[in-house]
Design a protein around this motif. Structure first.
Motif, PDB file in Angstrom:
ATOM      1  N   ILE A  66       0.849  -1.200   0.000  1.00 61.10           N
ATOM      2  CA  ILE A  66       0.000   0.000   0.000  1.00 61.10           C
ATOM      3  C   ILE A  66       0.883   1.249   0.000  1.00 61.10           C
ATOM      4  CG2 ILE A  66      -1.656   1.375   1.347  1.00 61.10           C
ATOM      5  CD1 ILE A  66      -2.889  -1.382   2.240  1.00 61.10           C
ATOM      6  N   GLU A  67       1.920   1.270   0.823  1.00 55.05           N
ATOM      7  CA  GLU A  67       2.829   2.422   0.862  1.00 55.05           C
ATOM      8  C   GLU A  67       3.562   2.601  -0.467  1.00 55.05           C
ATOM      9  OE1 GLU A  67       1.354   4.120   3.441  1.00 55.05           O
ATOM     10  OE2 GLU A  67       3.150   5.174   2.709  1.00 55.05           O
ATOM     11  N   MET A  68       3.959   1.470  -1.042  1.00 56.27           N
ATOM     12  CA  MET A  68       4.682   1.501  -2.315  1.00 56.27           C
ATOM     13  C   MET A  68       3.799   2.138  -3.403  1.00 56.27           C
ATOM     14  SD  MET A  68       6.537  -1.838  -3.979  1.00 56.27           S
ATOM     15  CE  MET A  68       5.060  -2.564  -4.714  1.00 56.27           C
ATOM     16  N   ILE A  69       2.524   1.738  -3.444  1.00 58.38           N
ATOM     17  CA  ILE A  69       1.581   2.284  -4.431  1.00 58.38           C
ATOM     18  C   ILE A  69       1.264   3.750  -4.130  1.00 58.38           C
ATOM     19  CG2 ILE A  69      -0.903   2.213  -5.012  1.00 58.38           C
ATOM     20  CD1 ILE A  69       0.602   0.324  -6.768  1.00 58.38           C
ATOM     21  N   ARG A  70       1.083   4.067  -2.849  1.00 56.44           N
ATOM     22  CA  ARG A  70       0.764   5.444  -2.468  1.00 56.44           C
ATOM     23  C   ARG A  70       1.862   6.400  -2.940  1.00 56.44           C
ATOM     24  NH1 ARG A  70      -2.614   6.860   1.665  1.00 56.44           N
ATOM     25  NH2 ARG A  70      -2.375   4.900   2.774  1.00 56.44           N
ATOM     26  N   GLU A  71       3.108   5.990  -2.757  1.00 57.46           N
ATOM     27  CA  GLU A  71       4.245   6.812  -3.194  1.00 57.46           C
ATOM     28  C   GLU A  71       4.288   6.931  -4.714  1.00 57.46           C
ATOM     29  OE1 GLU A  71       6.341   8.733  -1.444  1.00 57.46           O
ATOM     30  OE2 GLU A  71       4.934   8.195   0.163  1.00 57.46           O
ATOM     31  N   ARG A  72       4.067   5.808  -5.387  1.00 51.16           N
ATOM     32  CA  ARG A  72       4.135   5.798  -6.856  1.00 51.16           C
ATOM     33  C   ARG A  72       3.068   6.706  -7.463  1.00 51.16           C
ATOM     34  NH1 ARG A  72       4.602   6.506 -11.284  1.00 51.16           N
ATOM     35  NH2 ARG A  72       4.981   5.144 -13.068  1.00 51.16           N
ATOM     36  N   LEU A  73       1.893   6.735  -6.823  1.00 49.02           N
ATOM     37  CA  LEU A  73       0.782   7.541  -7.353  1.00 49.02           C
ATOM     38  C   LEU A  73       1.023   9.043  -7.230  1.00 49.02           C
ATOM     39  CD1 LEU A  73      -2.284   5.410  -6.209  1.00 49.02           C
ATOM     40  CD2 LEU A  73      -1.620   5.911  -8.573  1.00 49.02           C
ATOM     41  N   LYS A  74       2.026   9.427  -6.441  1.00 49.45           N
ATOM     42  CA  LYS A  74       2.341  10.854  -6.297  1.00 49.45           C
ATOM     43  C   LYS A  74       3.111  11.375  -7.495  1.00 49.45           C
ATOM     44  CE  LYS A  74       2.557  10.929  -1.252  1.00 49.45           C
ATOM     45  NZ  LYS A  74       3.485  10.732  -0.133  1.00 49.45           N
ATOM     46  N   GLY A  86      -2.132  -6.356 -10.726  1.00 48.54           N
ATOM     47  CA  GLY A  86      -1.716  -7.162  -9.578  1.00 48.54           C
ATOM     48  C   GLY A  86      -1.935  -6.452  -8.253  1.00 48.54           C
ATOM     49  N   PHE A  87      -2.661  -5.378  -8.275  1.00 50.69           N
ATOM     50  CA  PHE A  87      -3.020  -4.625  -7.081  1.00 50.69           C
ATOM     51  C   PHE A  87      -4.404  -4.045  -7.307  1.00 50.69           C
ATOM     52  CE2 PHE A  87      -3.458  -0.817  -4.531  1.00 50.69           C
ATOM     53  CZ  PHE A  87      -2.899  -1.174  -3.322  1.00 50.69           C
ATOM     54  N   ALA A  92      -8.157  -5.375   2.260  1.00 47.26           N
ATOM     55  CA  ALA A  92      -7.520  -4.213   2.901  1.00 47.26           C
ATOM     56  C   ALA A  92      -6.857  -3.317   1.858  1.00 47.26           C
ATOM     57  CB  ALA A  92      -6.499  -4.674   3.936  1.00 47.26           C
ATOM     58  N   GLN A  93      -6.232  -3.934   0.848  1.00 47.22           N
ATOM     59  CA  GLN A  93      -5.592  -3.142  -0.213  1.00 47.22           C
ATOM     60  C   GLN A  93      -6.648  -2.398  -1.023  1.00 47.22           C
ATOM     61  OE1 GLN A  93      -2.914  -5.562  -2.621  1.00 47.22           O
ATOM     62  NE2 GLN A  93      -1.886  -6.392  -0.819  1.00 47.22           N
ATOM     63  N   ALA A  94      -7.777  -3.069  -1.306  1.00 50.87           N
ATOM     64  CA  ALA A  94      -8.844  -2.442  -2.087  1.00 50.87           C
ATOM     65  C   ALA A  94      -9.395  -1.228  -1.345  1.00 50.87           C
ATOM     66  CB  ALA A  94      -9.954  -3.450  -2.371  1.00 50.87           C
ATOM     67  N   GLU A  95      -9.593  -1.373  -0.043  1.00 50.38           N
ATOM     68  CA  GLU A  95     -10.140  -0.257   0.732  1.00 50.38           C
ATOM     69  C   GLU A  95      -9.141   0.892   0.824  1.00 50.38           C
ATOM     70  OE1 GLU A  95     -11.467  -2.247   4.273  1.00 50.38           O
ATOM     71  OE2 GLU A  95     -13.355  -2.876   3.297  1.00 50.38           O
ATOM     72  N   ALA A  96      -7.865   0.559   0.980  1.00 50.14           N
ATOM     73  CA  ALA A  96      -6.838   1.605   1.041  1.00 50.14           C
ATOM     74  C   ALA A  96      -6.785   2.359  -0.291  1.00 50.14           C
ATOM     75  CB  ALA A  96      -5.477   0.993   1.359  1.00 50.14           C
ATOM     76  N   SER A  99      -9.309   5.027  -0.832  1.00 48.01           N
ATOM     77  CA  SER A  99      -9.108   6.276  -0.106  1.00 48.01           C
ATOM     78  C   SER A  99      -8.070   7.166  -0.798  1.00 48.01           C
ATOM     79  CB  SER A  99      -8.703   5.999   1.342  1.00 48.01           C
ATOM     80  OG  SER A  99      -7.375   5.520   1.376  1.00 48.01           O
ATOM     81  N   ILE A 100      -7.402   6.610  -1.826  1.00 44.60           N
ATOM     82  CA  ILE A 100      -6.392   7.407  -2.536  1.00 44.60           C
ATOM     83  C   ILE A 100      -6.921   7.888  -3.889  1.00 44.60           C
ATOM     84  CG2 ILE A 100      -3.969   7.527  -3.270  1.00 44.60           C
ATOM     85  CD1 ILE A 100      -3.436   4.959  -1.684  1.00 44.60           C
ATOM     86  N   VAL A 101      -7.506   6.985  -4.688  1.00 45.73           N
ATOM     87  CA  VAL A 101      -8.035   7.374  -6.009  1.00 45.73           C
ATOM     88  C   VAL A 101      -9.413   6.761  -6.246  1.00 45.73           C
ATOM     89  CG1 VAL A 101      -5.801   7.618  -7.194  1.00 45.73           C
ATOM     90  CG2 VAL A 101      -6.936   5.388  -7.147  1.00 45.73           C
TER      91      VAL A 101
END
Ligand code: ADP
Length: 207
Positions: A66-74, A86-87, A92-96, A99-101
């Motif tokens: 989740i952190e890896m994706i959150r950073e990449r999306l910035k 693959g994500f 839990a990943q789907a819900e996270a 909350s980002i996109v």
């Protein structure tokens, strides 16, 4: 602009088709598998943490991906939409991610376990650029058609690890089909057949 998820069991062709759609739409493909392998290859702290899970065919802990994706999306190239390959793989990943996109569509690739095991046996990848092919098309060659590197079998494509990955898929990722179908976002695509046949079904599902 669209944010599209490619869902489906390991070896169903997510990478291949997500790469095609990424090119057609001109938006980046974010493959957590590729990102994790790059970290492992570069021997980063994250790579060292992920290694044992990936090699055993288990999922890497949610918080790490989740952190890896959150950073990449910035990063700037993500602002007009992305393709997630693959994500997410867990609830839990789907819900996270939500909350980002905002997610616009979820393409669910459908393939039987028997067909998956067959495909993985012949899958060959380029450790340098991630290009993927199959022994059936390679006819004995090990040359990467994208960068000239040498194609190899991925460590986690060993038959016993594949069975583990399938078990993990059925337990943890498959429930996302119902999750996204409940949100009206799911389009299922039969992944049996040639790359061209599946690509054509994919085009229709994306219309
Ligand atoms: P495949 O789709 O063929 O299973 P990937 O390259 O997507 O291959 O994933 C390889 C491995 O990387 C997985 O078996 C898992 O260990 C790890 N991984 C990739 N994406 C995730 C994710 N979203 N959550 C947890 N682990 C992941």
């Amino acid at each position: 602009m669209p944010n599209i998820i490619f869902l489906g069991p390991p070896g169903a062709g997510k990478g291949t088709h997500a790469a095609q759609v990424s090119e057609i739409k001109g938006i980046p493909r974010l493959s957590t598998g590729d990102m994790l392998r790059a970290h492992m290859k570069g021997d980063t702290a994250l790579g060292r943490e992920a290694k044992a899970f990936v090699e055993a065919g288990q999922l890497v802990p949610d918080s790490l991906v989740i952190e890896m994706i959150r950073e990449r999306l910035k990063e700037a190239d993500c602002k007009d939409g992305v393709i997630f390959d693959g994500f997410p793989r867990t609830r839990a990943q789907a819900e996270a991610l939500e909350s980002i996109v905002q997610i616009d569509k979820v393409l669910n690739l459908v393939l039987s376990d028997e067909a998956i095991v067959e495909r993985m046996k012949g899958r060959r990848v380029c450790p340098d650029c991630g290009y993927t092919s199959h022994t059936e098309w390679l006819k004995g060659s090990t040359d990467c058609q994208a960068c000239g590197g040498t194609l190899v079998m991925r460590d986690d494509d060993a038959p016993e690890t594949v069975l583990n990955r399938l078990r993990v898929y059925h337990q943890q990722t498959k429930p996302l089909i119902e999750y996204y179908s409940g949100k009206g976002l799911l389009r299922s695509v039969d992944s049996f057949g040639t790359v061209e046949e599946v690509a054509e079904r994919m085009r229709k599902a994306l219309e």
